[in-house]
Design an enzyme around this catalytic site. Structure first.
Site, mmCIF file in Angstrom:
data_model
loop_
_atom_site.group_PDB
_atom_site.id
_atom_site.type_symbol
_atom_site.label_atom_id
_atom_site.label_comp_id
_atom_site.label_asym_id
_atom_site.label_seq_id
_atom_site.Cartn_x
_atom_site.Cartn_y
_atom_site.Cartn_z
ATOM 1 N N LEU A 132 0.708 -1.259 -0.055
ATOM 2 C CA LEU A 132 0.135 -0.105 -0.011
ATOM 3 C C LEU A 132 0.903 1.340 0.139
ATOM 4 C CD1 LEU A 132 -2.770 1.542 0.502
ATOM 5 C CD2 LEU A 132 -2.149 1.077 2.867
ATOM 6 N N SER A 133 0.672 2.054 -0.780
ATOM 7 C CA SER A 133 1.380 3.460 -0.929
ATOM 8 C C SER A 133 2.958 3.255 -1.189
ATOM 9 C CB SER A 133 0.931 4.407 0.103
ATOM 10 O OG SER A 133 1.410 5.457 0.006
ATOM 11 N N ALA A 134 3.760 3.740 0.048
ATOM 12 C CA ALA A 134 5.108 3.398 -0.198
ATOM 13 C C ALA A 134 5.255 1.899 -0.345
ATOM 14 C CB ALA A 134 5.777 3.885 1.039
ATOM 15 N N ALA A 156 -1.589 -1.164 -4.211
ATOM 16 C CA ALA A 156 -2.713 -0.251 -3.902
ATOM 17 C C ALA A 156 -2.076 1.261 -3.595
ATOM 18 C CB ALA A 156 -3.498 -0.709 -2.841
#
Length: 166
Positions: A132-134, A156
């Site tokens: 997720l993200s990073a 994501a």
């Protein structure tokens, strides 16, 4: 979770496996071993990379991946990004030292995968990473730099490989 729900059945009241903290060098990760794991049969391995300001416990709770693993008999690992590596617990996907094989965080994550593979029966053709993200951005880096190890990537809100260099 929606991304994985079409691939795996989810049962909220699944049996209880073990969720433990393991040290790797000066880092740690959490590993979920489903109660259905028998040690004789190779199982898939899912590597879950949290986003900033998260940790393995919060990411496991938010994704419910341990429940999915319990129902579908696979092992899940959650490497932790400590504040000593990034004050906001972001994976350093944006730095060149962490964008190549054998260097920085990709090497650490690959080492964690190898440690798990040496301790458990893992199907080499079913090692996946998602984030997720990073963590999503680092998942892409893992897929790009370790295609011989990583057989699938889930992202994501992440970024493409080498989207930034600073």
């Amino acid at each position: 979770l929606v991304l994985f729900s079409s691939l795996f059945r989810i049962t909220v009241n699944a049996g209880q496996g073990t969720f433990t903290k393991v040290t790797y060098g000066n880092r740690y990760y959490k590993i979920y071993i489903p109660s259905t794991y028998d040690g004789a049969t190779e199982v898939p391995l899912m590597v879950m990379l949290h986003g900033g300001d998260q940790d393995p416990d919060r990411f496991a709770t938010g994704t419910r991946m341990n429940e999915v693993a319990e129902e579908n008999n696979f092992i899940v690992i959650y490497p932790d990004q400590p504040t000593t590596a990034n004050q906001n617990k972001f994976w350093n996907w944006f730095e060149p030292a962490h964008q190549r094989r054998g260097s920085g965080e990709p090497a650490i994550i690959a080492g964690i995968i190898q440690q798990v593979k040496s301790n458990y029966k893992i199907d080499d053709e079913k090692v996946y990473v998602a984030g997720l993200s990073a963590g999503g951005a680092m998942s892409v880096i893992m897929g790009a730099t370790y295609p011989d190890i990583i057989k699938g990537v889930g992202v994501a809100s992440g970024l493409e490989y080498k989207a930034a260099t600073t």
